[in-house]
Design a protein around this motif. Structure first.
Motif, PDB file in Angstrom:
ATOM      1  N   LEU A 153      31.139   7.724  29.289  1.00 57.51           N
ATOM      2  CA  LEU A 153      30.964   8.863  28.396  1.00 57.51           C
ATOM      3  C   LEU A 153      32.290   9.383  27.866  1.00 57.51           C
ATOM      4  CD1 LEU A 153      28.386  10.797  30.592  1.00 57.51           C
ATOM      5  CD2 LEU A 153      27.893   9.354  28.604  1.00 57.51           C
ATOM      6  N   GLY A 154      33.345   9.228  28.633  1.00 60.34           N
ATOM      7  CA  GLY A 154      34.656   9.753  28.264  1.00 60.34           C
ATOM      8  C   GLY A 154      35.483   9.971  29.515  1.00 60.34           C
ATOM      9  N   HIS A 155      36.347  10.978  29.475  1.00 63.22           N
ATOM     10  CA  HIS A 155      37.259  11.282  30.578  1.00 63.22           C
ATOM     11  C   HIS A 155      37.334  12.786  30.803  1.00 63.22           C
ATOM     12  CE1 HIS A 155      38.810   7.344  29.255  1.00 63.22           C
ATOM     13  NE2 HIS A 155      39.110   7.200  30.533  1.00 63.22           N
ATOM     14  N   LEU A 156      37.875  13.165  31.960  1.00 64.88           N
ATOM     15  CA  LEU A 156      38.276  14.555  32.153  1.00 64.88           C
ATOM     16  C   LEU A 156      39.546  14.776  31.336  1.00 64.88           C
ATOM     17  CD1 LEU A 156      37.861  15.262  35.982  1.00 64.88           C
ATOM     18  CD2 LEU A 156      36.536  16.219  34.095  1.00 64.88           C
ATOM     19  N   PRO A 157      39.800  16.004  30.898  1.00 71.33           N
ATOM     20  CA  PRO A 157      41.050  16.270  30.178  1.00 71.33           C
ATOM     21  C   PRO A 157      42.264  15.870  31.025  1.00 71.33           C
ATOM     22  CG  PRO A 157      39.566  18.144  30.001  1.00 71.33           C
ATOM     23  CD  PRO A 157      38.954  17.193  30.999  1.00 71.33           C
ATOM     24  N   ARG A 158      43.295  15.433  30.353  1.00 69.97           N
ATOM     25  CA  ARG A 158      44.503  14.921  31.014  1.00 69.97           C
ATOM     26  C   ARG A 158      45.077  15.912  32.028  1.00 69.97           C
ATOM     27  NH1 ARG A 158      48.495  10.888  29.300  1.00 69.97           N
ATOM     28  NH2 ARG A 158      47.046  10.457  27.612  1.00 69.97           N
ATOM     29  N   TRP A 159      45.153  17.186  31.674  1.00 76.80           N
ATOM     30  CA  TRP A 159      45.745  18.182  32.574  1.00 76.80           C
ATOM     31  C   TRP A 159      44.919  18.328  33.856  1.00 76.80           C
ATOM     32  CZ3 TRP A 159      43.130  22.420  34.293  1.00 76.80           C
ATOM     33  CH2 TRP A 159      41.979  22.789  33.596  1.00 76.80           C
ATOM     34  N   LEU A 160      43.593  18.267  33.741  1.00 77.12           N
ATOM     35  CA  LEU A 160      42.719  18.414  34.900  1.00 77.12           C
ATOM     36  C   LEU A 160      42.769  17.158  35.768  1.00 77.12           C
ATOM     37  CD1 LEU A 160      40.712  20.108  36.463  1.00 77.12           C
ATOM     38  CD2 LEU A 160      38.918  19.328  34.886  1.00 77.12           C
ATOM     39  N   ALA A 161      42.804  16.001  35.140  1.00 79.67           N
ATOM     40  CA  ALA A 161      42.917  14.746  35.886  1.00 79.67           C
ATOM     41  C   ALA A 161      44.211  14.705  36.688  1.00 79.67           C
ATOM     42  CB  ALA A 161      42.827  13.558  34.934  1.00 79.67           C
ATOM     43  N   ALA A 162      45.295  15.249  36.147  1.00 85.52           N
ATOM     44  CA  ALA A 162      46.574  15.259  36.853  1.00 85.52           C
ATOM     45  C   ALA A 162      46.487  16.075  38.148  1.00 85.52           C
ATOM     46  CB  ALA A 162      47.674  15.813  35.961  1.00 85.52           C
ATOM     47  N   VAL A 163      45.648  17.094  38.160  1.00 84.72           N
ATOM     48  CA  VAL A 163      45.468  17.928  39.350  1.00 84.72           C
ATOM     49  C   VAL A 163      44.555  17.241  40.368  1.00 84.72           C
ATOM     50  CG1 VAL A 163      44.505  20.115  40.188  1.00 84.72           C
ATOM     51  CG2 VAL A 163      45.851  20.067  38.075  1.00 84.72           C
ATOM     52  N   LEU A 164      43.474  16.618  39.891  1.00 84.98           N
ATOM     53  CA  LEU A 164      42.456  16.064  40.781  1.00 84.98           C
ATOM     54  C   LEU A 164      42.723  14.628  41.241  1.00 84.98           C
ATOM     55  CD1 LEU A 164      39.323  17.478  38.944  1.00 84.98           C
ATOM     56  CD2 LEU A 164      40.332  18.302  41.081  1.00 84.98           C
ATOM     57  N   ALA A 165      43.425  13.845  40.454  1.00 84.95           N
ATOM     58  CA  ALA A 165      43.641  12.430  40.775  1.00 84.95           C
ATOM     59  C   ALA A 165      44.307  12.204  42.135  1.00 84.95           C
ATOM     60  CB  ALA A 165      44.438  11.743  39.673  1.00 84.95           C
ATOM     61  N   PRO A 166      45.362  12.943  42.496  1.00 78.85           N
ATOM     62  CA  PRO A 166      45.983  12.685  43.801  1.00 78.85           C
ATOM     63  C   PRO A 166      45.013  12.868  44.975  1.00 78.85           C
ATOM     64  CG  PRO A 166      47.464  13.968  42.431  1.00 78.85           C
ATOM     65  CD  PRO A 166      46.137  13.915  41.709  1.00 78.85           C
ATOM     66  N   CYS A 167      44.171  13.852  44.882  1.00 84.02           N
ATOM     67  CA  CYS A 167      43.186  14.089  45.940  1.00 84.02           C
ATOM     68  C   CYS A 167      42.158  12.956  45.989  1.00 84.02           C
ATOM     69  CB  CYS A 167      42.493  15.427  45.704  1.00 84.02           C
ATOM     70  SG  CYS A 167      41.392  15.902  47.041  1.00 84.02           S
ATOM     71  N   ILE A 171      34.355   9.261  33.161  1.00 83.89           N
ATOM     72  CA  ILE A 171      33.056   9.874  33.433  1.00 83.89           C
ATOM     73  C   ILE A 171      31.980   8.925  32.923  1.00 83.89           C
ATOM     74  CG2 ILE A 171      31.584  11.875  33.065  1.00 83.89           C
ATOM     75  CD1 ILE A 171      34.162  13.496  32.594  1.00 83.89           C
ATOM     76  N   TYR A 172      31.005   8.654  33.798  1.00 87.56           N
ATOM     77  CA  TYR A 172      29.970   7.671  33.518  1.00 87.56           C
ATOM     78  C   TYR A 172      28.583   8.268  33.707  1.00 87.56           C
ATOM     79  CZ  TYR A 172      33.667   4.199  33.643  1.00 87.56           C
ATOM     80  OH  TYR A 172      34.808   3.483  33.366  1.00 87.56           O
ATOM     81  N   SER A 173      27.650   7.774  32.903  1.00 86.87           N
ATOM     82  CA  SER A 173      26.253   8.182  33.038  1.00 86.87           C
ATOM     83  C   SER A 173      25.623   7.472  34.231  1.00 86.87           C
ATOM     84  CB  SER A 173      25.472   7.834  31.761  1.00 86.87           C
ATOM     85  OG  SER A 173      25.266   6.431  31.703  1.00 86.87           O
ATOM     86  N   GLN A 174      24.407   7.855  34.568  1.00 88.92           N
ATOM     87  CA  GLN A 174      23.690   7.196  35.644  1.00 88.92           C
ATOM     88  C   GLN A 174      23.329   5.755  35.269  1.00 88.92           C
ATOM     89  OE1 GLN A 174      22.944   8.517  38.926  1.00 88.92           O
ATOM     90  NE2 GLN A 174      24.736   9.522  38.073  1.00 88.92           N
ATOM     91  N   ARG A 175      23.412   5.419  34.000  1.00 81.50           N
ATOM     92  CA  ARG A 175      23.171   4.057  33.531  1.00 81.50           C
ATOM     93  C   ARG A 175      24.475   3.251  33.514  1.00 81.50           C
ATOM     94  NH1 ARG A 175      20.912   7.803  30.910  1.00 81.50           N
ATOM     95  NH2 ARG A 175      22.370   7.827  29.188  1.00 81.50           N
TER      96      ARG A 175
END
Length: 103
Positions: free
Chosen positions: A53-67, A45-49
């Motif tokens: 900033l960090g990352h999405l939680p691992r469990w959520l990234a596992a769901v969204l990454a394939p898409c 996750i990145y700012s407009q600059r």
């Protein structure tokens, strides 16, 4: 054409590892990090600059990454509240082609 299929709350995790500052209602970008050595599903996750900033939680990234990997889904969001040195709340919107509605 992409359509918004949902809006949900999530946390930006790993804030202690990045010095970037955020403000409430600031737009944030979600970038896939397939070659992240700690998590092959990582979504940074990145700012407009363009500051990390960090990352999405691992469990959520596992769901969204394939898409996201199939260039089907796009995430957009904003910082939604005051965070601390560990997490910051965010509002995330999921966009996908209308052909993905049933998936």
């Amino acid at each position: 054409m992409l359509k918004c299929y949902g809006k949900f709350s999530a946390l930006i995790v790993g804030r202690r590892y990045y010095a970037a500052q955020t403000e409430i209602d600031e737009c944030i970008d979600f970038i896939r990090e397939q070659f992240n050595p700690y998590d092959p599903n990582a979504i940074g996750i990145y700012s407009q600059r363009n500051e990390k900033l960090g990352h999405l939680p691992r469990w959520l990234a596992a769901v969204l990454a394939p898409c996201m990997d199939n260039a089907q889904c796009k995430l957009c969001g904003t910082v939604s509240g005051e965070g601390n040195s560990f997490v910051t709340p965010a509002c995330v919107r999921l966009y996908a082609p209308t052909s993905m509605a049933q998936v």
